[in-house]
Enzyme design. Structure first.
Site, PDB file in Angstrom:
ATOM      1  N   ASP A   9       0.877  -1.167   0.000  1.00 43.55           N
ATOM      2  CA  ASP A   9       0.000   0.000   0.000  1.00 43.55           C
ATOM      3  C   ASP A   9       0.921   1.225   0.000  1.00 43.55           C
ATOM      4  O   ASP A   9       2.119   1.126   0.300  1.00 43.55           O
ATOM      5  CB  ASP A   9      -0.852  -0.053   1.282  1.00 43.55           C
ATOM      6  CG  ASP A   9      -1.503   1.267   1.591  1.00 43.55           C
ATOM      7  OD1 ASP A   9      -2.207   1.809   0.719  1.00 43.55           O
ATOM      8  OD2 ASP A   9      -1.292   1.794   2.712  1.00 43.55           O
ATOM      9  N   ASP A  11      -0.251   5.112   0.861  1.00 42.69           N
ATOM     10  CA  ASP A  11      -0.550   6.118   1.898  1.00 42.69           C
ATOM     11  C   ASP A  11      -0.661   5.462   3.272  1.00 42.69           C
ATOM     12  O   ASP A  11      -1.527   4.627   3.486  1.00 42.69           O
ATOM     13  CB  ASP A  11      -1.843   6.853   1.540  1.00 42.69           C
ATOM     14  CG  ASP A  11      -1.686   7.675   0.272  1.00 42.69           C
ATOM     15  OD1 ASP A  11      -2.394   7.390  -0.713  1.00 42.69           O
ATOM     16  OD2 ASP A  11      -0.835   8.579   0.251  1.00 42.69           O
TER      17      ASP A  11
HETATM   18  C1  XBP Z   1      -5.269   6.139   0.777  1.00 39.70           C
HETATM   19  C2  XBP Z   1      -6.493   6.787   0.273  1.00 39.70           C
HETATM   20  C3  XBP Z   1      -6.369   7.943  -0.660  1.00 39.70           C
HETATM   21  C4  XBP Z   1      -5.680   9.115   0.031  1.00 39.70           C
HETATM   22  C5  XBP Z   1      -5.938  10.411  -0.721  1.00 39.70           C
HETATM   23  O1  XBP Z   1      -4.900   5.259  -0.250  1.00 39.70           O
HETATM   24  O2  XBP Z   1      -7.593   6.340   0.574  1.00 39.70           O
HETATM   25  O3  XBP Z   1      -7.682   8.324  -1.002  1.00 39.70           O
HETATM   26  O4  XBP Z   1      -6.254   9.276   1.333  1.00 39.70           O
HETATM   27  O5  XBP Z   1      -5.491  10.277  -2.053  1.00 39.70           O
HETATM   28  P1  XBP Z   1      -3.953   3.970   0.071  1.00 39.70           P
HETATM   29  P2  XBP Z   1      -6.489  10.636  -3.285  1.00 39.70           P
HETATM   30  O6  XBP Z   1      -3.783   3.879   1.584  1.00 39.70           O
HETATM   31  O7  XBP Z   1      -4.718   2.804  -0.499  1.00 39.70           O
HETATM   32  O8  XBP Z   1      -2.667   4.256  -0.631  1.00 39.70           O
HETATM   33  O9  XBP Z   1      -7.081  11.993  -2.974  1.00 39.70           O
HETATM   34  O10 XBP Z   1      -5.603  10.625  -4.489  1.00 39.70           O
HETATM   35  O11 XBP Z   1      -7.509   9.538  -3.277  1.00 39.70           O
HETATM   36 MG    MG Z   2      -3.014   3.136   3.289  1.00 44.65          MG
END
Ligand code: XBP
Ligand code: MG
Length: 267
Positions: A9, A11
């Site tokens: 993953d 973020d």
């Molecule tokens: C995390 C998310 C993303 C980010 C914001 O994604 O849910 O929506 O919070 O980015 P992951 P965007 O943990 O799966 O990497 O505004 O581009 O969605």
């Molecule tokens: Mg994440």
């Protein structure tokens, strides 16, 4: 069965990005004169919805507005999200986000062990490119054989679509891959695709329900940032998670039950 690939993953896992995402949302709201402002406490609860566009739509639906006004705001979400993404990538490219402690070490160990690396993320490709280049340099874009992300799938996490896409593109069955996540939505997405999953929570997800995880640690750790309370809780070889110990755990350890998951997350 031997492990061939690690699916990360982004973020919260590769980097603790959500504070910068939150700032980017607020900058876009100000820029477009929306009068919205997401404080940390509100954003933490909004993170239950994955995907920035989906998150904004859920927020709009929570506002005391007439249906017609909500519809009008929904129609503006792509414009708002584009502005937010510009702010986020600007901050990422200026070095505003660092990899979490131990991530670089772990990636390099995985490569040296001959494992393939992939990404399964809800965020956009442009956000991932900006983050990887800013933190890893040019190799950031070649280190991962597969980057599955954002709107490539119809249903975002906790649906398993993005992990299934990553595995299909890798050509690796789920039992030969490990997922590394930070959130309950991400864990459910990976488990639904059949992957043994390591969870490293952040401020935004700590204390969540991580039942089903194979291992929950405060982070990956390294010599400069050893894990609090480790070894002794779960790690036997070093106060950080090495690739060898992870592969051994994934081949022997069952998934965690509720009590174990809560205990281990707090270690
Ligand atoms: C995390 C998310 C993303 C980010 C914001 O994604 O849910 O929506 O919070 O980015 P992951 P965007 O943990 O799966 O990497 O505004 O581009 O969605
Ligand atoms: Mg994440």
């Amino acid at each position: 069965m031997s492990i061939e690939a690690l699916v990360f993953d982004v973020d919260g896992t590769l980097a603790d990005t959500e504070e910068v995402h939150r700032m980017a949302f607020n900058l876009a709201f100000d820029q477009l004169g929306l009068g919205w402002h997401w404080e940390q406490a509100e954003y933490r609860s909004l993170l239950a919805v994955t995907g920035g566009k989906e998150r904004m739509k859920a927020y709009i639906d929570s506002l005391p507005l007439a249906t017609a006004d909500k519809k009008r705001l929904h129609e503006r979400v792509p414009e708002i999200h584009a502005a937010k993404t510009q702010h986020y990538t600007d901050m990422a490219r200026r070095g505003g986000i660092a990899l979490r402690p131990g991530v670089l070490r772990f990636l390099e160990e995985a490569q040296n062990a001959g494992l393939r690396l992939a990404i399964a993320s809800t965020t956009t490709a442009v956000n991932i490119d900006a983050l990887l280049q800013a933190t890893l340099g040019p190799r950031g874009l070649t280190m991962f054989d597969v980057i599955a992300c954002g709107d490539q799938v119809r249903a975002k996490k906790p649906a398993s679509d993005i992990y299934l896409l990553a595995l299909e593109t890798l050509g690796v069955p789920p039992e030969r891959a490990i997922a590394i996540e930070d959130s309950p939505n991400g864990l459910r997405s990976a488990l639904g695709a059949g992957l043994w999953t390591l969870v490293t929570p952040t401020f935004w997800t700590e204390g969540s329900d991580f039942r089903g995880a194979g291992l929950v640690l405060p982070g990956l750790g390294d010599a400069a940032d050893p894990l609090p309370g480790e070894p002794g809780g779960q790690l036997q070889r070093a106060p950080w998670l090495g690739i060898d110990e992870l592969l051994e755990m994934a081949s022997t350890a069952p998934q965690l039950n509720a009590v174990q998951a809560l205990y281990r997350e707090g270690c």
